[in-house]
Design a protein around this motif. Structure first.
Motif, PDB file in Angstrom:
ATOM      1  N   GLY A  11      28.213 -56.358  -1.252  1.00 31.25           N
ATOM      2  CA  GLY A  11      27.476 -56.256  -2.513  1.00 31.25           C
ATOM      3  C   GLY A  11      28.076 -55.155  -3.365  1.00 31.25           C
ATOM      4  O   GLY A  11      29.285 -54.932  -3.351  1.00 31.25           O
ATOM      5  N   ASP A  12      27.203 -54.463  -4.071  1.00 29.67           N
ATOM      6  CA  ASP A  12      27.647 -53.403  -4.978  1.00 29.67           C
ATOM      7  C   ASP A  12      28.146 -52.171  -4.224  1.00 29.67           C
ATOM      8  O   ASP A  12      27.797 -51.968  -3.067  1.00 29.67           O
ATOM      9  CB  ASP A  12      26.471 -52.959  -5.867  1.00 29.67           C
ATOM     10  N   THR A  13      28.922 -51.387  -4.914  1.00 27.79           N
ATOM     11  CA  THR A  13      29.218 -50.029  -4.439  1.00 27.79           C
ATOM     12  C   THR A  13      28.894 -49.089  -5.585  1.00 27.79           C
ATOM     13  O   THR A  13      29.028 -49.457  -6.755  1.00 27.79           O
ATOM     14  CB  THR A  13      30.704 -49.852  -4.060  1.00 27.79           C
ATOM     15  N   TRP A  14      28.426 -47.898  -5.270  1.00 29.85           N
ATOM     16  CA  TRP A  14      28.109 -46.936  -6.325  1.00 29.85           C
ATOM     17  C   TRP A  14      28.156 -45.520  -5.740  1.00 29.85           C
ATOM     18  O   TRP A  14      28.223 -45.363  -4.508  1.00 29.85           O
ATOM     19  CB  TRP A  14      26.728 -47.232  -6.956  1.00 29.85           C
ATOM     20  N   SER A  69      27.573 -48.246  -0.274  1.00 34.21           N
ATOM     21  CA  SER A  69      28.009 -49.638  -0.370  1.00 34.21           C
ATOM     22  C   SER A  69      26.984 -50.547   0.295  1.00 34.21           C
ATOM     23  O   SER A  69      26.209 -50.123   1.158  1.00 34.21           O
ATOM     24  CB  SER A  69      29.410 -49.833   0.206  1.00 34.21           C
ATOM     25  N   GLU A  70      27.043 -51.783  -0.142  1.00 33.63           N
ATOM     26  CA  GLU A  70      25.982 -52.723   0.148  1.00 33.63           C
ATOM     27  C   GLU A  70      26.569 -53.937   0.864  1.00 33.63           C
ATOM     28  O   GLU A  70      27.661 -54.391   0.526  1.00 33.63           O
ATOM     29  CB  GLU A  70      25.450 -53.175  -1.206  1.00 33.63           C
TER      30      GLU A  70
END
Lengths: 277, 126
Positions: B81-84, B97-98
């Motif tokens: 999924g997303d990373t932030w 991270s997802e």
């Protein structure tokens, strides 16, 4: 389903009396998570931790018991957790679950729970939330009647079924299969159920996803049905709309999510094969 | 199921047809024949292992769209999924991270969706 809770209701449960390294290893094997952080003490220390730490998913699994023992495993709709601090060997874990809000959706409600798990004395290791389906209007007689009817289908209890359906009940089954059609009157409907009983390998299973009452007291049921026929298992999503008069069901309209699949499962050939066993 | 209920202190075991514990699907890795072959994990744990012992499990979310019962056969797909990033407490950076997993029943219907968030804490060596 359980008694209707109120905002502010809470339970507290000790979900792990003392986490041991053995239990961490046991969870690693059950979950497949063999990260060195959990199972290799020298590696955990080299990474700056005082010892191996418990799995977050262990804490989350243990915490879930506070919810499932309160509302039942089938009521859960969402479950979320943030792991706010590590759990260490020797920790005693206690979960509190509190009803934060209740939102009504027809006869069905959704309760939002706030969850917190603490390692004694006061290290908060998990903060989470869960939503559970609750029956807000357990007393609505038509909902109770449909729940009894579903239980009677599962138990194949003919006496209860014939008590709930009116003598002139109409049962509409959509599609183009051996069960399809407008079945008028109790004898015709019981013949349909009799046919179903003979062709199925085992009694059907009903998982109610939602049940609601309309303004004119119709009951709208959304459910998953699991059936086995000729050794094959099928799962269907369907909607039933029940109309009542004098406390009895006088009309049922069925809607299938995947009509083609159910037409195949109950095709004339499949039913003939099942009856020919 | 027996091993899982034993490990988490669940009063189980569960009989065929009973609803599984809510987080049981998170144990899907053990069903993968490639997992831990030669002591090498697969999927999200493999990415975590590549990062060393510094990766922590920050969050986990489940959505239940249908009941899962003992005996059901589910198929799992996993995607990143997303990373932030977020500023850490002492001015460093936390990297999140997802990993998203979808579990489908034999008919292809989505029954459980889960999301795992991992974090590499502030100042951790890569």
């Amino acid at each position: 389903m359980t008694a209707v809770p109120a905002v502010g209701d809470r339970v507290e449960l000790t979900v792990c009396s003392e986490l041991t390294r053995t239990q961490i290893v046991q969870f690693a094997a059950a979950s497949g998570d063999f990260a060195t952080l959990h199972v290799d003490e020298p590696a955990a220390r080299a990474a700056g931790h005082p010892s191996v730490m418990g799995h977050g998913m262990f804490t989350m699994a243990a915490t879930a018991r506070a919810v499932t023992e309160w509302f039942g495993a089938d009521a859960l709709r969402t479950y979320s957790a943030r792991f706010t601090a590590p759990v260490w060997p020797g920790d005693r874990l206690t979960t509190t679950a509190m009803v934060e809000s209740i939102e009504a959706v027809g006869a069905l409600g959704v309760a939002r729970l706030h969850l917190q798990t603490t390692a004694a004395p006061d290290r908060v290791v998990l903060v989470g939330s869960a939503t559970v389906a609750i029956d807000l209007d357990e007393t609505h007689p038509n909902v109770a009647t449909i729940r009894r009817l579903l239980a009677a289908f599962g138990a194949q209890d003919r006496a209860v079924i014939t008590e709930i359906l009116a003598p002139d009940c109409v049962w509409r089954v959509p599609g183009a299969n051996a069960l399809s059609g407008e079945h008028r009157g109790l004898p015709a409907i019981m013949r349909l159920f009799g046919l179903l009983k003979r062709v199925l390998d085992a009694p059907p299973r009903f998982d109610v996803a939602d049940i609601a009452v309309s303004a004119d007291d119709r009951v709208v049921l959304i459910q998953h049905v699991v059936i086995a026929i000729n050794g094959r298992t099928h799962r269907f999503k369907e909607c039933h709309v029940y109309r009542f008069a004098g406390g009895s069901v006088i009309e049922m309209d069925e809607y299938q999510d995947d009509q083609a699949a159910i037409d195949r499962a109950f095709s004339a050939d499949a039913v003939a094969e099942a009856l020919g066993r | 199921m027996l091993a899982f209920t034993r490990a988490v202190g669940d009063p189980g075991p569960r009989a065929a047809g009973e609803v599984v514990p809510p987080t049981f699907t998170a144990c899907a890795a053990i069903q993968d024949p490639a997992h831990m072959r030669g002591l090498r994990p697969v999927g999200a744990p493999a990415r975590a292992a590549a990062e060393g012992s510094t990766v922590l499990h920050a969050e986990q979310h489940f959505e239940y769209l249908a009941l899962v019962r003992v005996g059901d056969v589910l198929t799992m797909t996993e995607s990143s999924g997303d990373t932030w990033t977020k500023p850490g407490r002492d001015g460093g950076t936390l990297r999140f991270s997802e990993s998203v997993r979808e579990f489908r029943d034999a008919g292809g219907d989505l029954v459980v969706r889960s999301r795992m968030v991992t974090v590499i804490p502030d100042g951790a060596p890569r």
